[in-house]
Motif scaffolding. Sequence first.
Motif, PDB file in Angstrom:
ATOM      1  N   GLU A 340      39.289  39.843  37.353  1.00 35.85           N
ATOM      2  CA  GLU A 340      38.679  38.516  37.281  1.00 35.85           C
ATOM      3  C   GLU A 340      39.760  37.433  37.265  1.00 35.85           C
ATOM      4  O   GLU A 340      39.642  36.404  37.934  1.00 35.85           O
ATOM      5  N   SER A 346      33.874  37.868  40.129  1.00 39.99           N
ATOM      6  CA  SER A 346      33.337  36.649  39.526  1.00 39.99           C
ATOM      7  C   SER A 346      33.092  36.827  38.032  1.00 39.99           C
ATOM      8  O   SER A 346      33.038  35.854  37.277  1.00 39.99           O
ATOM      9  N   TYR A 348      31.983  40.229  34.828  1.00 37.45           N
ATOM     10  CA  TYR A 348      31.699  41.640  34.566  1.00 37.45           C
ATOM     11  C   TYR A 348      31.090  41.776  33.180  1.00 37.45           C
ATOM     12  O   TYR A 348      31.184  40.872  32.334  1.00 37.45           O
ATOM     13  N   ARG A 369      28.782  46.533  34.912  1.00 41.44           N
ATOM     14  CA  ARG A 369      28.214  45.736  36.000  1.00 41.44           C
ATOM     15  C   ARG A 369      29.187  44.624  36.389  1.00 41.44           C
ATOM     16  O   ARG A 369      29.182  43.556  35.768  1.00 41.44           O
ATOM     17  N   VAL A 371      30.463  41.594  38.782  1.00 41.77           N
ATOM     18  CA  VAL A 371      29.868  40.601  39.673  1.00 41.77           C
ATOM     19  C   VAL A 371      30.885  40.292  40.769  1.00 41.77           C
ATOM     20  O   VAL A 371      31.999  39.841  40.483  1.00 41.77           O
TER      21      VAL A 371
END
Length: 389
Positions: A340, A346, A348, A369, A371
Amino acid sequence: MQSLTFERTNGNIPRKLAGEDHISGIMFYMDTLPSGFTETERIKAISQIETAEKLGITADAEEWSIRLVHYQLSEIFRINPAISLYVGIFPKAEGANTYADTKKMQNFAGGRLRQLGIWEGDVAFSKESLTALQGVAATLEGQDMPLSILYAPKVAAVASLPTDVAGDKERVSVIIGQAGSSTGATLYADEDNTTAKASVSGLGVLLGIVSLASVHESPAWIEKFPAGIDVPAFGDGTLLTALDRAVVESLDAARYLFFVTYSGLSGSYLNDSHTMDNATSDYAYIENVRTMDKAVRGIRTYLLPKLGGNVYIDKSTGQLQTHSVEYLQTTAQKALEDMEKAGELSGYVAEIDPDQNVLATSEIEIVIRPVGVGVVRCIKVKIGYAESV
């Protein structure tokens, strides 16, 4: 008169890039070996074109295939002089190719290859080849050595290429474009077999761009990654300008890669960054696959040492204690935090349900997850006259 003069040379000190995203390989299937290769030493680490030339890969070699290798390597180093590159030359397959040599390349590089170009420009394109390539890539993924494959087959007739081969092959991209001028076109014209010409391919350009791009960046980014091909063509020699626009669009929709131009803009560029996955897949584009591969490799680096370690259970509830949950979540997120910061994600989140019976199963499930970073593939502008603004 006495004098002291200096002549500055270039190319003696290869550049270095941080990280390992640029570590790449390229394989050629051909029956002629350059002088620096042997039957038992078919893979070499090559950091610059001068090294390749010392190994017998020269632009004026008698064998067409060796001149082809020199051209592809020259294009790679033109695009990305700091690439860390492994070059493999293997004999042509007898019958259907299983591409087992892909594993040899990855093992030789210590599992560090992030992308691998495969030139097989004298073998007709087939769906079976894509299936075999995806299979060997899936095997490597299962061995924690994932990579993306950039495949360059023979293009016999570009307008007749099948348009229904994409699907469930997220680790394979197919390059059908090549140069229609300069060295690439000269090589194509010089190919010995005039009745069944091999495709030269723009594989070197594609591999150079992919290795240069950050994992989240599309190789088709116009502003950042020009291809440097003056006259785009396809693997059968057909120029881009000679092909009907509807055919070009159908090839793009079929998820092939080639070089295109844009009106009002000089230079040529990749049409997109397709993989041979379904268009709706999360892994439909090269940057999607590379970003997830980097995330998985990073997470594995941090979590692997924790195997065999202890976690603590709340004696009242039987759930994982809060500090054990937080510790594992933080550990799992370290690699994503770095990504990031580098602009590769973008955001997480990593989550662990504390209500897991670790005493019974010795297993902990972590849900992560990330992003991704968006890629602009279409800009729609509405414009019209107004009485006032």
